[in-house]
Scaffold this motif. Structure first.
Motif, short mmCIF file in Angstrom:
data_model
loop_
_atom_site.label_atom_id
_atom_site.label_comp_id
_atom_site.label_asym_id
_atom_site.label_seq_id
_atom_site.Cartn_x
_atom_site.Cartn_y
_atom_site.Cartn_z
N ILE A 40 1.00 -1.19 -0.08
CA ILE A 40 -0.03 -0.02 -0.18
C ILE A 40 0.98 1.06 -0.04
CG2 ILE A 40 -1.86 1.02 1.19
CD1 ILE A 40 -2.09 -2.02 0.16
N PHE A 45 -3.16 3.94 -1.88
CA PHE A 45 -3.85 4.70 -1.16
C PHE A 45 -5.00 5.69 -1.52
CE2 PHE A 45 -4.57 8.66 1.64
CZ PHE A 45 -4.88 8.25 2.67
N GLU A 46 -4.70 6.43 -2.65
CA GLU A 46 -5.29 7.36 -3.25
C GLU A 46 -6.57 6.70 -4.19
OE1 GLU A 46 -2.56 9.93 -5.01
OE2 GLU A 46 -2.53 11.22 -3.12
N LYS A 48 -6.95 3.02 -4.44
CA LYS A 48 -7.51 1.83 -3.93
C LYS A 48 -7.09 0.83 -5.05
CE LYS A 48 -9.19 3.99 -0.50
NZ LYS A 48 -8.54 4.11 0.79
N LEU A 68 -5.44 4.78 7.82
CA LEU A 68 -3.92 5.30 7.43
C LEU A 68 -3.85 6.70 7.42
CD1 LEU A 68 -3.43 2.68 4.39
CD2 LEU A 68 -2.14 2.82 6.35
N ILE A 87 2.59 -1.43 4.63
CA ILE A 87 2.37 -0.12 4.47
C ILE A 87 3.51 0.72 3.99
CG2 ILE A 87 1.66 2.05 5.78
CD1 ILE A 87 1.09 0.17 8.30
N LEU A 91 3.27 6.39 4.29
CA LEU A 91 2.21 6.55 5.29
C LEU A 91 2.38 6.04 6.59
CD1 LEU A 91 0.12 4.55 2.51
CD2 LEU A 91 -0.05 7.04 2.94
N ARG A 93 0.16 3.86 10.16
CA ARG A 93 -0.81 3.10 10.55
C ARG A 93 -1.31 3.72 11.92
NH1 ARG A 93 -0.74 -2.73 13.23
NH2 ARG A 93 -2.89 -3.10 13.25
#
Length: 568
Positions: A40, A45-46, A48, A68, A87, A91, A93
């Motif tokens: 990810i 993240f942006e 998906k 996130l 991750i 980013l 968590r």
């Protein structure tokens, strides 16, 4: 923050959060037999959409229930829902043993503006952990958190559906505008009008008149020059008239009856603006000038203009009159707008073409045609430059434009103007509704974290009792002795140490899969074994003892990694 309801307590956000920064795993590549865990990164993240995968290893992992947080970069502070996988390094968590995961998500998400404007770092902005930790966090009772989340998801779901409809309407307006321009420049918009009106002058006849007047203007200018120089016009001087470029109609669509294709060179006078050179231009009159950033599609913005010196003999050459069209040479090449009376006080820079058509071609029709061919990609075929596109004068004057009769041009422009006003009104209404939706979202979140969204239940355990219980649990966990290595962990350590010997024995490049096989890690190996080996690889890499190189196929797609032990 306003006074909280009974049963709530305010703490620092740092006490409610457990933060785990991401780390880029090794062995990244397309999904395969040994790469099954999604990676990810900021793109996933942006959007998906996961494009990279990695083998199992000991790096931070995220679950869908986690939050996130973008930790580094221009969008630092933006929160999103978790995605199962490793991750990315930009980013972090966020989890909590105090609050519902969704309650945490909504609260952090609502603080994006604050976090994004209170970052640290000179070049690349980063989340300031102190700023994050010190945000005041309203903690409701556990039961009320659940009710708040349920209500938020109900209200925000309805709001999101409304926003989606508004954005879909925006897209429809864009498509409608494209269809409108296409119909205008191809004659469909005035097809019915043509059946009821026979022009006194066809497009072909208009072109003849334009070319005649073009020659007359040139001859007039030449005679003025001869007079200023005190010379008698030489014999056959008219033969030096520069004929305009003929239109190349190859692959162009057929036009309606009465229309013709013409080159810009035939119907207009095109000049580039003045080159900005502060070392040379230090005298004359200092005047405001327009740049390509001032020219938008259909409008000229004058709230950000610069000044430079113009000599007296340059005032007319770089002057503007109402009806001139300014066309961007660079930036977004072809973007165009019409000069109005209020723009006549400005000059223009070399990044712009000034197009003057002497009332023989409607400027609005030229702008509409340029916007249409820009949208369809046809204009881009005329650009030069490998990295930065340019719409040179040579390319521009050769561009073919449709030429209807003047009466039909005026009718087209009238139709376009009416429809564009309608589109603009609808766009403004949609924009206002979107702003209202944003404000409504903020109000909903503000009410949620002030305890005003759902009713309190006196039977809920208070947040202070929850906080006291969690704090006690944390203290007890800290008292627990450190776990010693188990027999299995010792076996892993032995296997890991063997990896160094395998790489040393090979003395050259070896595929990671083969190196692992020699260490006894093959299909069916324990996850801890695999993670142990990858931990050793990271240690060797950090110590400068390991070289890792991707092996790709002929199309550049990654197949696997190969390893090599470097000398100490």
């Amino acid at each position: 923050m306003s006074e909280l309801p009974d049963g709530w307590v305010q703490i620092a956000l740092g006490e409610a959060l457990q933060i785990q920064k991401g780390k880029k795993p090794i062995g990244l590549g397309p999904k395969g037999d040994d790469r099954l865990v999604p990676y990810i990164n900021i793109s996933a993240f942006e959007t998906k959409l996961v494009k990279e995968y990695a083998p199992e290893q000991d790096v931070p992992h995220c679950e869908p229930s986690d939050t996130l947080l973008v930790w580094d970069g221009a969008r630092a502070g933006l929160a999103g829902r978790g995605i199962g996988g490793f991750i990315g390094s930009t980013l972090a968590r966020l989890t909590s043993d105090l609050a519902d995961p969704s309650y945490i998500y909504y609260f952090v998400h609502s603080n994006y503006g604050y976090l994004n404007t209170h970052t640290k770092g000179v070049g690349i902005p980063h989340i300031d952990p102190i700023v994050l930790a010190e945000i005041a966090f309203p903690l409701p009772p556990s039961g009320e958190q659940t009710r708040i989340v349920a209500k938020l998801e109900e209200l925000l779901s309805d709001l999101d559906a409304g926003v989606a409809e508004l954005k879909a309407a925006q897209k429809k307006l864009v498509h409608y505008r494209q269809s409108l321009l296409k119909a205008a420049v191809e004659g469909v918009l005035t097809a019915e009008w043509r059946t009821q009106h026979i022009p006194t002058e066809t497009g072909a006849q208009l072109l003849e008149r334009i070319l005649t007047e073009r020659r007359v203007r040139w001859e007039t200018k030449q005679l003025v020059k001869f007079k200023e120089q005190g010379k008698t016009p030489p014999k056959d001087w008219q033969k030096k008239y520069p004929e305009p470029m003929q239109p190349d109609t190859t692959d162009l669509p057929e036009l309606p009856e009465g229309w013709v294709w013409a080159s810009v060179d035939q119907v207009a006078e095109v000049f580039l603006g003045k080159m900005l050179d502060k070392t040379k231009h230090t005298s004359g009159e200092k005047l405001a000038y327009l740049r390509n950033v001032n020219v938008r599609w259909g409008s000229i913005e004058i709230d950000d203009v610069y000044e430079m010196f113009f000599n007296i003999d340059e005032l007319e050459r770089y002057g503007l009159i109402a009806g001139d069209v300014l066309v961007c040479e660079g930036g977004e090449p072809g973007r165009a707008a019409i000069c109005r009376k209020e723009h006549e006080r400005f000059k223009y820079q070399k990044a712009l073409h000034r197009v003057r058509m002497f009332n023989l071609y409607e400027p609005e029709l030229l702008v509409a045609f340029l916007e249409f061919v820009a949208q369809t990609g046809r204009l881009a075929k005329t650009f030069t430059g490998s990295t930065i596109n340019h719409f040179t004068k040579e390319s521009f004057v050769a561009l073919c434009i449709p030429l209807p009769a003047m009466a039909e041009q005026r009718m087209i422009v009238e139709h376009i103007a009416a429809e564009i006003r309608n589109i603009s009104d609808q766009e403004s209404a949609i924009g206002l509704s979107l702003k209202q939706s944003t404000a409504q979202r903020q109000n909903i979140l503000r009410a949620a974290f002030a305890g005003q969204l759902v009713p309190q239940d006196p039977n809920d355990e208070s947040a202070s009792a929850l906080l006291e219980s969690i704090r006690a649990e944390r203290v007890e966990r800290e008292k627990q002795p450190k776990i010693r290595k188990t027999k299995q962990q010792k076996e892993i350590a032995a296997m890991v140490s063997k990896l160094i010997h395998v790489l040393a024995e090979e003395g050259d490049w070896v595929s990671a899969q083969e190196a692992f096989r020699r260490c006894g890690v093959a299909d069916g190996a324990l996850t801890d074994q695999i993670e142990g080996l990858y931990a050793e690889l990271r240690a060797l890499d950090k110590a400068g003892r390991l070289a890792v190189e991707a092996v790709t196929d002929a199309q550049g797609r990654k197949l696997h990694d190969r390893l090599k032990l470097l000398p100490t």
